[in-house]
Design a protein around this motif. Structure first.
Motif, PDB file in Angstrom:
ATOM      1  N   GLU A   1     -51.034 -17.203 -52.384  1.00 42.83           N
ATOM      2  CA  GLU A   1     -50.087 -16.098 -52.237  1.00 42.83           C
ATOM      3  C   GLU A   1     -50.706 -14.967 -51.417  1.00 42.83           C
ATOM      4  O   GLU A   1     -50.019 -14.325 -50.619  1.00 42.83           O
TER       5      GLU A   1
ATOM      6  N   ASP B   1     -41.915 -11.809 -48.714  1.00 44.28           N
ATOM      7  CA  ASP B   1     -43.258 -12.378 -48.498  1.00 44.28           C
ATOM      8  C   ASP B   1     -43.379 -13.003 -47.114  1.00 44.28           C
ATOM      9  O   ASP B   1     -44.480 -13.087 -46.571  1.00 44.28           O
TER      10      ASP B   1
ATOM     11  N   ASN C   1     -50.562 -17.686 -40.935  1.00 43.86           N
ATOM     12  CA  ASN C   1     -49.823 -18.897 -40.598  1.00 43.86           C
ATOM     13  C   ASN C   1     -50.801 -20.051 -40.443  1.00 43.86           C
ATOM     14  O   ASN C   1     -51.866 -19.873 -39.863  1.00 43.86           O
TER      15      ASN C   1
ATOM     16  N   ASP D   1     -46.802 -23.057 -45.490  1.00 45.51           N
ATOM     17  CA  ASP D   1     -45.340 -22.932 -45.463  1.00 45.51           C
ATOM     18  C   ASP D   1     -44.853 -22.909 -46.895  1.00 45.51           C
ATOM     19  O   ASP D   1     -44.173 -23.831 -47.369  1.00 45.51           O
ATOM     20  N   LEU D   2     -45.220 -21.854 -47.576  1.00 46.96           N
ATOM     21  CA  LEU D   2     -44.977 -21.763 -49.011  1.00 46.96           C
ATOM     22  C   LEU D   2     -44.253 -20.475 -49.329  1.00 46.96           C
ATOM     23  O   LEU D   2     -44.333 -19.510 -48.585  1.00 46.96           O
ATOM     24  N   LEU D   3     -43.584 -20.491 -50.435  1.00 51.27           N
ATOM     25  CA  LEU D   3     -42.944 -19.266 -50.905  1.00 51.27           C
ATOM     26  C   LEU D   3     -42.827 -19.325 -52.411  1.00 51.27           C
ATOM     27  O   LEU D   3     -42.468 -20.362 -52.975  1.00 51.27           O
TER      28      LEU D   3
ATOM     29  N   ARG E   1     -36.583 -18.729 -47.483  1.00 46.40           N
ATOM     30  CA  ARG E   1     -37.784 -18.790 -46.636  1.00 46.40           C
ATOM     31  C   ARG E   1     -37.648 -17.903 -45.419  1.00 46.40           C
ATOM     32  O   ARG E   1     -38.615 -17.607 -44.746  1.00 46.40           O
TER      33      ARG E   1
ATOM     34  N   VAL F   1     -50.241 -16.071 -47.866  1.00 44.00           N
ATOM     35  CA  VAL F   1     -48.827 -16.053 -47.464  1.00 44.00           C
ATOM     36  C   VAL F   1     -48.353 -14.606 -47.300  1.00 44.00           C
ATOM     37  O   VAL F   1     -47.753 -14.241 -46.285  1.00 44.00           O
ATOM     38  N   ALA F   2     -48.631 -13.771 -48.310  1.00 41.17           N
ATOM     39  CA  ALA F   2     -48.136 -12.391 -48.268  1.00 41.17           C
ATOM     40  C   ALA F   2     -48.887 -11.539 -47.259  1.00 41.17           C
ATOM     41  O   ALA F   2     -48.438 -10.463 -46.897  1.00 41.17           O
ATOM     42  N   SER F   3     -50.061 -12.013 -46.784  1.00 46.36           N
ATOM     43  CA  SER F   3     -50.767 -11.297 -45.721  1.00 46.36           C
ATOM     44  C   SER F   3     -50.239 -11.708 -44.350  1.00 46.36           C
ATOM     45  O   SER F   3     -50.700 -11.195 -43.336  1.00 46.36           O
ATOM     46  N   GLY F   4     -49.327 -12.647 -44.315  1.00 45.39           N
ATOM     47  CA  GLY F   4     -48.739 -13.056 -43.050  1.00 45.39           C
ATOM     48  C   GLY F   4     -49.562 -14.082 -42.290  1.00 45.39           C
ATOM     49  O   GLY F   4     -49.418 -14.222 -41.083  1.00 45.39           O
TER      50      GLY F   4
END
Lengths: 193, 573
Positions: free
Chosen positions: B406, A92, B414, B421-423, A87, B409-412
């Motif tokens: 995604e 990403d 928050n 809070d994922l990945l 994380r 998340v991948a665009s940043g």
């Protein structure tokens, strides 16, 4: 383990790491060989001096240090540490301006996790560690080359048996020109028995 | 040709960089382009929302009709009747055709579709055409997809009131990197930039990770690792994945997929009803197309009904005294499609064994996609996993929702409440390697390797004083090299003359976060620290159409003169 220690900074340009104009994510090491790896510092607190001084630059810590867990760490601890570090370092979620650096770290963390979460590989690595070999990546490589060795020897024996068979056949061919089919068969039977 | 593919990607990239001045991150939208249906979703600031077209549809049919002067896709166009889509003027199933050559069995199976798919069986792209004013007007799957994507983009821009550029697309597991370049090219044609490509079940896995994370927050649950098996079967593809989820992190453990879907069930059943179907329709005249449409619609209808009733009556009048009357029961349908179901079952088992897991390790079984309602599929999945199906998601929206997550998340982006809070930790669905040890495929990045990744393997020469070596890169999991997908090739030059087996030829591959593959290769003589000649860095894939020919041509020209073999790694301490 829902705590998130990763610093998430909103990125200005979301297409930071797309195709050709992007700089290399990982520059190729000048000296390439599986045992000489470019090693990235883990930060001052984690770095321990290394006795194998053939490595230029900073030293490789143990895989346990890399994941920040004790050598007695359980599988659960390994998994938790891995996900927490993922994380932080996964491209990403890593800060925009440090993607390249963090991607390298992610790949190291991944390799550490893969070694330590597999009981056989971990065992091999622990044995290396006990012998004082601190090569962060040697355990896995060692394991792989062991496997390949088995493959190879099996392949070699099969190949040799084929070869000897072929030699036999060509011998018959040379000597069999003047022989009748029955004579050839008798000769073959005698030889093989 | 190879260079051109690149130019498109690079051009789009430059456009992206010019645009990077805004300070608020542009949230990438998620798009699920299905073989039959398509949807768009976006993170709205607090949750994922599916966008609707002007007719209030969340799921839009994936087709483009060339009936009028301006082509129109399923986003904007309203079909008067389903037969209109089957008149030959509309192109659909483009996802099954994109990036395939005319020797591909999937392309051949598409020849019974109402529009024209012409094959010359020489390993080049098939000729595809729509019937416009009684003429076959040619097009390509990329063009059709691009037209469709433009409609989607316009629809999203109108609703979100901002320009859309970045997208996360879901793709089938089995897509080769060559096919991915075709998808990227279609996106570039539509003015879209692909931020991430996600295999469909991994998008579902991310949605699952978010749901688990929310459960932990709400119930103060243990938050321990959960294993989920995802089975996703749509009209065109069947994909499975196993994910290990904890703390909002979805770690993909294994992927398996096949080009099998509702389209195959439909075609098998059509063949069952009309065994000489291929001959009967082969002329592709207007009358045949109309009859083909009748059979297709009636069969589709029957299959849908068989999901809820034990048998169905089929009555089709093909004209000229040709009639089909049949009562089709569920068992017969299942027999006709037995091999499809068997293949689906084998994918699940393969996924489990690749992940080194047993059925008992699986906590949740997630069944999604258009085929998830078929009783045989449900029974098969539940039978293997000995578990009821997870009920927490809409089977038709799961993939697009995951893609939208995604995208955020991948665009940043928050989220103050931690919903993002994922990945997702992705893996390679296919092995990537080179031709070596004779005509063998030697993987360098094996299948199910976590990405980003970097791996290297050392090779050596097979001839004394061999000064050049050919690196031919393939993707796939077949041992015989030519059965895999050719990605590209280049030559290493300047190997210092030496006995065979002495020079160390290092081939390194890396895949970055955006799934871009790079091959680095060069030669180092034993005992030396520096390469003998500059290393080569080549981005893959470099091949375009006619790739089958390239490998054959290389083989013809060079034989084994520039071959390589793997080196037994020596452990030096």
């Amino acid at each position: 383990m829902c705590c998130n220690s990763a610093v998430i900074i909103p990125r200005l340009d979301p297409c930071f790491s797309f195709l050709p104009t992007r700089p290399d994510i990982i520059p190729f090491p000048a000296s390439v060989s599986f045992r000489i790896r470019t090693v990235f510092p883990l930060g001052p607190s984690k770095s321990i001096p290394n006795d194998t001084d053939q490595f230029s630059g900073s030293d490789p810590a143990t895989l346990y240090d890399l994941l920040g867990i004790p050598e007695t760490g359980t599988l659960l601890e390994i998994k938790q540490a891995y996900k927490q570090l993922a994380r932080k370092y996964h491209p990403d979620v890593s800060p925009h301006d440090r993607v390249e650096e963090y991607t390298k770290m992610f790949i190291r963390v991944q390799e550490a996790y893969e070694t330590l979460s597999d009981p056989r590989r971990r065992d091999l690595y622990d044995r290396d560690l006990a012998k004082g070999i601190h090569l962060a990546f040697s355990a896995r490589r060692l394991f792989e080359s062991d496997e390949q060795m088995e493959d190879k020897s099996e392949w070699k024996s099969r190949w040799q048996s084929q070869l000897s068979h072929l030699k036999k056949r060509s011998m018959y061919k040379d000597s069999g020109d003047n022989m009748s089919w029955g004579a050839k068969m008798r000769k073959q039977r005698n030889e093989s028995s | 040709m190879a260079e051109q593919a690149y130019t498109v990607a690079s051009d789009s990239e430059t456009m992206g960089e010019e645009k990077s001045s805004s300070t608020v991150p542009e949230i990438a939208i998620g798009i699920d382009i299905g073989t039959s249906q398509c949807s768009v979703a976006v993170w709205s600031g607090s949750q994922v929302e599916l966008l609707r077209n002007t007719r209030n549809q969340k799921l839009m049919k994936s087709y483009v009709t060339f009936k009028d002067e301006v082509p129109a896709g399923g986003v904007s166009n309203q079909l008067a009747h389903e037969y209109e889509m089957l008149s030959g003027a509309a192109i659909f199933n483009m996802k099954r055709l994109i990036g395939r050559v005319d020797t591909d069995p999937i392309v051949h199976a598409s020849k019974s579709l109402p529009f024209l798919v012409q094959t010359l069986d020489i390993g080049v792209r098939p000729f595809i055409a729509a019937l416009v004013n009684n003429m076959w007007r040619s097009t390509t799957p990329e063009e059709v997809l691009a037209i469709f994507l433009v409609e989607l983009r316009v629809m999203a821009e109108m609703q979100l009131k901002r320009p859309i550029r970045n997208v996360v697309l879901t793709i089938p597991v089995t897509f080769s990197r060559f096919q991915l370049t075709r998808i990227e090219r279609a996106c570039a044609m539509a003015g879209l930039h692909v931020l991430r490509l996600m295999p469909e079940p991994t998008a579902v896995a991310l949605l699952y990770a978010q749901q688990q994370q929310q459960n932990v927050h709400e119930n103060m649950g243990s938050g321990s690792e959960k294993i989920a098996l995802i089975f996703n079967m749509g009209a065109g593809f069947c994909d499975t994945a196993i994910t290990a989820t904890a703390g909002g992190v979805s770690q993909i453990r294994s992927l398996a997929g096949s080009t099998l879907g509702g389209e195959d069930l439909l075609q098998n059943t059509m063949h069952h009803l009309l065994p000489d179907m291929d001959n009967y329709f082969s002329r592709h005249g207007i009358d045949e197309i109309r009859k083909m449409g009748l059979l297709r619609v009636a069969t589709q209808d029957a299959i849908h009904k068989l999901s809820t009733q034990p048998s169905v009556e089929i009555d089709i009048d093909l004209g000229n005294g040709r009639k089909i009357y049949k009562v089709l029961n569920r068992m017969e349908f299942e027999e006709v499609n037995q091999h499809v179901f068997e293949k689906c079952a084998s994918l699940i088992n393969q996924c489990l064994s690749d992940a080194k897991l047993e059925v008992d390790d699986v906590n949740d079984v997630i069944l999604v996609g258009g085929c998830s309602n078929i009783p045989m599929i449900r029974n098969m999945v539940m039978g293997i996993c000995k578990k009821d199906v997870y009920s927490g998601m809409n089977p038709l929206e799961a993939a697009v929702r995951g893609a939208a997550l995604e995208g955020a998340v991948a665009s940043g982006v928050n989220d103050p409440f931690g919903s993002l809070d994922l990945l997702t930790i992705q893996t390679t669905p296919l092995s990537i390697g080179i031709r070596a040890d004779g005509n063998n495929f030697v993987p360098i990045i094996p299948k199910n390797t976590t990405m980003p990744a970097r791996k290297d393997v050392v090779f050596t020469t097979v001839h004394d004083n061999q000064v050049e070596a050919l690196i031919i890169i393939y993707e796939g999991d077949e041992k015989a090299v030519e059965k895999n997908q050719l990605l590209g090739y280049f030559k290493i030059m300047g190997i210092p003359p030496a006995p065979k087996g002495v020079p160390e030829i290092n081939v390194c591959m890396d895949i970055d976060a955006s799934n871009s593959l790079r091959v680095l290769a060069g030669v180092i003589m034993p005992g030396e620290q520096n390469p003998s000649a500059p290393f080569m860095e080549v981005r893959m894939p470099t091949v375009d159409d006619g790739h089958g020919w390239c490998a054959e041509a290389l083989n013809r020209t060079y034989g084994s003169t520039l071959d390589l073999v793997t080196v037994q790694k020596k452990v030096q301490r």
